[in-house]
Design a protein around this motif. Structure first.
Motif, PDB file in Angstrom:
ATOM      1  N   MET A 257      14.546 -50.025  18.308  1.00 28.89           N
ATOM      2  CA  MET A 257      13.320 -50.812  18.130  1.00 28.89           C
ATOM      3  C   MET A 257      12.881 -50.763  16.659  1.00 28.89           C
ATOM      4  SD  MET A 257      12.603 -52.219  20.996  1.00 28.89           S
ATOM      5  CE  MET A 257      10.882 -52.717  20.928  1.00 28.89           C
ATOM      6  N   ASN A 258      13.005 -49.598  16.068  1.00 27.45           N
ATOM      7  CA  ASN A 258      12.659 -49.436  14.658  1.00 27.45           C
ATOM      8  C   ASN A 258      13.530 -50.301  13.767  1.00 27.45           C
ATOM      9  OD1 ASN A 258      10.732 -48.086  13.243  1.00 27.45           O
ATOM     10  ND2 ASN A 258      11.406 -46.095  14.006  1.00 27.45           N
ATOM     11  N   ALA A 259      14.841 -50.301  14.077  1.00 24.48           N
ATOM     12  CA  ALA A 259      15.792 -51.062  13.274  1.00 24.48           C
ATOM     13  C   ALA A 259      15.457 -52.555  13.320  1.00 24.48           C
ATOM     14  CB  ALA A 259      17.211 -50.811  13.784  1.00 24.48           C
ATOM     15  N   ARG A 260      14.844 -53.010  14.409  1.00 25.40           N
ATOM     16  CA  ARG A 260      14.443 -54.421  14.518  1.00 25.40           C
ATOM     17  C   ARG A 260      13.097 -54.703  13.862  1.00 25.40           C
ATOM     18  NH1 ARG A 260      15.733 -57.973  19.195  1.00 25.40           N
ATOM     19  NH2 ARG A 260      17.856 -57.417  19.710  1.00 25.40           N
ATOM     20  N   GLY A 261      12.463 -53.656  13.379  1.00 28.67           N
ATOM     21  CA  GLY A 261      11.128 -53.840  12.795  1.00 28.67           C
ATOM     22  C   GLY A 261      10.038 -53.895  13.837  1.00 28.67           C
ATOM     23  N   ASN A 262      10.345 -53.430  15.058  1.00 27.91           N
ATOM     24  CA  ASN A 262       9.350 -53.397  16.141  1.00 27.91           C
ATOM     25  C   ASN A 262       9.196 -51.986  16.696  1.00 27.91           C
ATOM     26  OD1 ASN A 262       8.787 -56.180  16.249  1.00 27.91           O
ATOM     27  ND2 ASN A 262      10.695 -56.530  17.362  1.00 27.91           N
ATOM     28  N   PRO A 263       8.703 -51.065  15.879  1.00 26.43           N
ATOM     29  CA  PRO A 263       8.603 -49.680  16.367  1.00 26.43           C
ATOM     30  C   PRO A 263       7.788 -49.590  17.640  1.00 26.43           C
ATOM     31  CG  PRO A 263       7.329 -49.969  14.344  1.00 26.43           C
ATOM     32  CD  PRO A 263       8.138 -51.215  14.535  1.00 26.43           C
ATOM     33  N   PHE A 264       8.226 -48.730  18.556  1.00 25.84           N
ATOM     34  CA  PHE A 264       7.534 -48.600  19.839  1.00 25.84           C
ATOM     35  C   PHE A 264       6.551 -47.452  19.791  1.00 25.84           C
ATOM     36  CE2 PHE A 264       6.625 -47.133  24.017  1.00 25.84           C
ATOM     37  CZ  PHE A 264       6.415 -48.304  24.728  1.00 25.84           C
TER      38      PHE A 264
END
Ligand code: AMP
Ligand code: GLY
Length: 445
Positions: A257-264
């Motif tokens: 998720m972080n790698a996509r720029g959408n940290p959870f």
């Protein structure tokens, strides 16, 4: 600090109850509350999905932390809007909430992250889905991609049943837009366990194991509900398994998720199928489960407000989280007819006995066995000074004790004291764990 809780069910009552015990919380608001919540929090008559009004409310009342219960406001972007307005909120952004709101998104992340899960294919048109299914044999699972109130998953014993399920979702549009895309999944057997992790975008802390009881009747018969009962911890699920789920599921998912720029950030609810040494993720939810949350709040020994704030601030590693090793169980009392049609406005009696007028023999027994009982309101309302039913799931009776069997006995004793016409509840909550215990702990997990 001042805290605003969004939601109005048993889950939210248990969150408000725990926050109320926090030394650092001076004031609790709840949008929109229920008669149980209203005893300890100020009711705010704003719908959970009216995000603009909630932002205004939080600003003008100097709310320090907002805690979101249900998934709908998360899907509607409540976290994005609060954050944009400079307000602190616990929960994932709409983009990160896709782990729950889109099953194909969740599967894609799992595939990217190497998280073990059933093989699958996603389809945007019925004809391709039918062609795929016809070429397969044996059982498979057809799922509507979007949120479908827990009804979008169909276990199909053969291709014919799968074709029906595809038609239902994509041609007859039973789940509306949630069925625009369908996924077809390999069928997995084993035992289902849920696992919670408190996440801050980078790191995570485990927050308990649970077993839900989704079907309305004993022995998992009848249609699925939002959940008829849960218990925690799950004894079949030891510390090694917990470490494995953190390593093989939670950490890689957060990294992807972080790698996509959408940290959870928020609560990651992992639904698992366990079969011997094999673990597979069935689904993610991006919020506390209900009634799992009620069972969890009984066991939480640390300051909930501080724990959630740490997650919202990206500092979960410093959060002092303590879970009692004792066992808790939550039993849902439902309206007659639920999960189908049911009447509302039926008088509820007996709650006062549990809350202050407990017969002395029971009081002594519960004290001696270190039993704590708490009833959370889910679908209730006050009419002319009388507590009445106002939803399908009406109350969650929750008990905690050093032994699971003791907690289960106490919860059922308490459940029997509460009455309303048509009331029904499952009589076998936690039975699987109790059987496991009496069989000497032998089992595949
Ligand atoms: P989900 O909403 O994806 O968790 O699915 C709801 C329920 O359907 C789960 O709790 C399982 O009981 C069942 N289920 C989902 N996926 C599968 C699968 N691949 N194999 C077997 N059962 C499944
Ligand atoms: N009890 C299951 C859920 O909250 O999704």
């Amino acid at each position: 600090m001042k805290v605003l809780v969004i939601g109005k069910g048993g889950r939210e009552h248990s969150l408000v109850w725990r926050l109320h015990q926090s030394q650092t919380v001076q004031k609790i608001f709840c949008a929109s509350g229920n008669p149980g919540i209203d005893q300890i929090a100020q009711a705010v008559p704003i719908a959970p999905t009216d995000v603009a009004a909630l932002v205004e409310f939080a600003k003008s009342n100097a709310v320090d932390l907002t805690v979101v219960g249900p998934e709908d406001p998360l899907a509607a972007g409540i976290v994005d809007r609060f954050t944009h307005a400079g307000l602190k909120i616990f929960g994932p952004t709409a983009a990160a909430a896709q782990l729950e709101t889109s099953k194909s998104f969740a599967k894609t992340i799992m595939r990217e992250a190497g998280v073990p899960t059933a093989g699958f294919a996603a389809f945007d048109d019925a004809e391709s889905a039918r062609r795929y299914v016809k070429a397969r044999t044996g059982p498979m699972v057809v799922k509507a991609d979007g949120l479908a109130l827990g009804k979008g998953v169909v276990i199909c014993h053969d291709a014919k049943a799968a074709l029906d399920a595809i038609d239902d979702a994509m041609e007859r549009r039973r789940f509306g837009a949630a069925g625009n895309r369908v996924i077809v999944e390999e069928f997995l057997s084993g035992e289902e366990v849920s696992f919670f992790a408190l996440c801050d975008g980078e790191n995570a802390i485990p927050l308990g194991t649970f077993q839900d009881h989704k079907a309305v009747f004993d022995d998992d018969r009848g249609p699925n509900t939002g959940g008829m009962g849960a218990y925690s911890p799950v004894p079949q699920f030891g510390p090694e398994l917990e470490a494995r789920v953190m390593r093989e599921v939670v950490a890689p998912t957060l990294a992807a998720m972080n790698a996509r720029g959408n940290p959870f950030r928020g609560l990651l609810f992992v639904g698992l199928m366990i079969d011997g040494e094999r673990i597979n993720v069935l689904e993610f939810n991006v919020r506390f489960g209900d009634p799992e949350c009620e069972a969890l709040m009984m066991r939480l020994d640390s300051d909930l407000a501080q724990n959630l704030l740490a997650a919202a601030d990206g500092k979960v590693a410093n959060a002092a989280i303590r879970l009692s090793p004792r066992s808790s169980v939550a039993i849902v009392l439902a309206s007659g007819g639920y999960p189908g049609d049911y009447k509302k406005g039926i008088a509820i009696s007996g709650l006062d006995r549990l809350e202050g007028n407990l017969p002395s023999d029971i009081k002594i027994k519960w004290a001696m066995r270190r039993i704590r009982v708490k009833v959370f309101h889910a679908g209730t309302a006050m009419r002319d000074g009388q507590l009445v039913t106002d939803g399908g799931r009406v109350l969650t009776v929750t008990a905690m004790a050093p032994e699971l069997a003791t907690a289960v006995d106490a919860a059922y004793q308490a459940a029997e004291m509460i009455e309303f016409e048509g009331r029904h509840f499952r009589r076998d909550i936690a039975r699987r764990a109790l059987v496991h215990a009496t069989s000497g702990g032998a089992g595949s997990v």
